[in-house]
Design a protein around this motif. Structure first.
Motif, PDB file in Angstrom:
ATOM      1  N   ASP A 196      41.103  45.817  47.239  1.00 19.17           N
ATOM      2  CA  ASP A 196      40.113  45.462  46.228  1.00 19.17           C
ATOM      3  C   ASP A 196      40.641  44.367  45.305  1.00 19.17           C
ATOM      4  OD1 ASP A 196      42.003  46.826  44.797  1.00 19.17           O
ATOM      5  OD2 ASP A 196      40.637  48.315  43.948  1.00 19.17           O
ATOM      6  N   ARG A 197      41.783  43.784  45.676  1.00 17.61           N
ATOM      7  CA  ARG A 197      42.378  42.711  44.868  1.00 17.61           C
ATOM      8  C   ARG A 197      41.889  41.350  45.373  1.00 17.61           C
ATOM      9  NH1 ARG A 197      47.632  41.990  44.526  1.00 17.61           N
ATOM     10  NH2 ARG A 197      47.664  41.692  42.278  1.00 17.61           N
ATOM     11  N   ILE A 219      41.785  34.813  45.279  1.00 18.50           N
ATOM     12  CA  ILE A 219      40.618  34.244  44.610  1.00 18.50           C
ATOM     13  C   ILE A 219      39.882  33.391  45.636  1.00 18.50           C
ATOM     14  CG2 ILE A 219      39.774  32.710  42.790  1.00 18.50           C
ATOM     15  CD1 ILE A 219      43.158  34.437  42.469  1.00 18.50           C
ATOM     16  N   GLU A 242      29.311  36.230  48.086  1.00 19.57           N
ATOM     17  CA  GLU A 242      29.274  37.666  47.800  1.00 19.57           C
ATOM     18  C   GLU A 242      29.339  38.487  49.085  1.00 19.57           C
ATOM     19  OE1 GLU A 242      29.549  41.000  45.764  1.00 19.57           O
ATOM     20  OE2 GLU A 242      29.486  39.026  44.802  1.00 19.57           O
ATOM     21  N   LEU A 248      32.858  38.306  50.292  1.00 19.75           N
ATOM     22  CA  LEU A 248      33.724  39.119  49.439  1.00 19.75           C
ATOM     23  C   LEU A 248      33.716  40.576  49.899  1.00 19.75           C
ATOM     24  CD1 LEU A 248      35.440  39.601  46.867  1.00 19.75           C
ATOM     25  CD2 LEU A 248      33.287  39.827  45.606  1.00 19.75           C
ATOM     26  N   GLN A 259      46.833  38.857  45.283  1.00 25.76           N
ATOM     27  CA  GLN A 259      45.554  38.791  44.582  1.00 25.76           C
ATOM     28  C   GLN A 259      44.879  37.526  45.093  1.00 25.76           C
ATOM     29  OE1 GLN A 259      43.974  40.716  42.097  1.00 25.76           O
ATOM     30  NE2 GLN A 259      42.261  39.293  42.325  1.00 25.76           N
ATOM     31  N   ASN A 289      41.566  33.870  33.093  1.00 19.44           N
ATOM     32  CA  ASN A 289      42.087  35.152  33.579  1.00 19.44           C
ATOM     33  C   ASN A 289      43.481  35.088  34.179  1.00 19.44           C
ATOM     34  OD1 ASN A 289      39.676  36.875  33.139  1.00 19.44           O
ATOM     35  ND2 ASN A 289      38.728  35.448  34.567  1.00 19.44           N
ATOM     36  N   LYS A 343      36.888  42.596  51.624  1.00 23.48           N
ATOM     37  CA  LYS A 343      37.395  43.859  51.075  1.00 23.48           C
ATOM     38  C   LYS A 343      37.401  44.950  52.133  1.00 23.48           C
ATOM     39  CE  LYS A 343      36.305  43.231  46.163  1.00 23.48           C
ATOM     40  NZ  LYS A 343      35.519  43.738  45.005  1.00 23.48           N
ATOM     41  N   GLU A 378      38.752  38.437  44.505  1.00 24.10           N
ATOM     42  CA  GLU A 378      37.754  38.025  43.514  1.00 24.10           C
ATOM     43  C   GLU A 378      37.032  36.783  44.010  1.00 24.10           C
ATOM     44  OE1 GLU A 378      37.593  36.512  38.814  1.00 24.10           O
ATOM     45  OE2 GLU A 378      39.507  37.003  39.771  1.00 24.10           O
ATOM     46  N   ASN A 400      49.308  35.441  43.272  1.00 24.85           N
ATOM     47  CA  ASN A 400      47.904  35.157  43.531  1.00 24.85           C
ATOM     48  C   ASN A 400      47.752  33.919  44.402  1.00 24.85           C
ATOM     49  OD1 ASN A 400      47.551  32.710  41.816  1.00 24.85           O
ATOM     50  ND2 ASN A 400      47.998  34.114  40.132  1.00 24.85           N
TER      51      ASN A 400
END
Length: 281
Positions: free
Chosen positions: A54-55, A31, A41, A44, A29, A79, A48, A57, A5
């Motif tokens: 879709d990994r 973040i 948002e 994001l 992944q 998490n 994607k 966040e 990540n």
């Protein structure tokens, strides 16, 4: 990279967004640590779409707020049990003197102190990774920077480039002192001069001041994707897995100013920074 990540600050635009897309394509992944929920948002969804992954966040993190940084770390820890890569990419340029919610001059507050606290709060999770990496975005402007401990927030004689340069010098001093402290661990830390990149840095979000200058000079700038290349290289390449405490430009180690390689100045800045952010180690 399916199990690795990466946290990227300032990921909603410019080099941060370009880095997000690239790292997601590599299978990380990702973040995205962003200040503004709406912009975050939108970024994001764009990341994607561009990466086909879709990994990715979104977690809110305002580097101008110590409270927000601590809340981000708490949510992240809920998490994740480690950090493989931390890219301290976010940065601000304030034409007029502004302060953060904690009273810090905005460039020193966001560019250095915010990342200083965030990195330290995540250090144990970086050490938990097989090979943790920390990348700090600095600038060639550090060469004219001076840390004024008698007036670190430039309450007298504020000049935008004076403030920006000393925050970028702080980035390098932080990186070098952090590398010294981590020398017996599996974590490396390096900093980057990305070059002259055409981003929204220096544009006032409320008034749009400075946007016309960026538009006029756009053809002379690197694209955000080009500017992000060295940070991505440091985050992912096996060639640099054993290198720490260096300053990179165009994927190569570059020289820094005499002040930037002063170990006593780096230690002094570290102690001052701990006091300013209320960090208890």
């Amino acid at each position: 990279m399916q199990n690795k990540n990466v946290i990227i600050t300032g990921a909603n635009s410019g080099m941060g967004l370009a880095t997000t897309v690239n790292m997601a394509k590599r299978g990380y992944q990702v973040i995205m640590a962003c200040r503004d929920p709406k912009r975050g948002e939108r970024a994001l969804q764009e990341a994607k779409q561009q990466s086909g992954s879709d990994r990715i966040e979104l977690l809110i993190c305002d580097l101008g707020s110590l409270e927000s940084i601590r809340a981000f770390v708490e949510k992240f820890r809920a998490n994740y049990d480690r950090v493989d890569v931390l890219i301290n990419n976010a940065g601000v340029v304030s034409v007029k003197r502004e302060t953060t919610s904690d009273g810090f001059e905005s460039m020193m507050g966001v560019n250095h102190l915010g990342h200083f606290l965030l990195t330290n709060l995540l250090l144990d999770l970086l050490i938990s990774a097989p090979q943790g990496r920390i990348i700090v975005l600095s600038s060639g402007a550090h060469k004219i920077g001076r840390i004024q401990f008698d007036d670190p927030y430039l309450s007298k004689g504020y000049r935008v480039w004076k403030g920006y340069a000393h925050s970028k010098l702080a980035n390098i001093l932080f990186t070098k002192e952090l590398a010294r402290r981590l020398k017996d661990t599996n974590v490396t830390t390096n900093c980057v001069h990305p070059g002259a990149v055409g981003t929204s840095l220096g544009v006032n979000r409320k008034t749009g001041f400075g946007k016309s200058v960026h538009t006029l000079l756009r053809s002379f700038f690197l694209t955000p994707a080009e500017g992000a290349e060295t940070a991505i290289y440091l985050a992912s390449s096996d060639e640099v897995r054993a290198i720490s405490g260096e300053y990179f430009y165009k994927k190569k180690i570059a020289p820094v100013s005499s002040r930037a390689k002063d170990p006593e100045l780096a230690k002094k800045l570290w102690i001052w920074s701990e006091q300013e952010v209320g960090l208890i180690l």
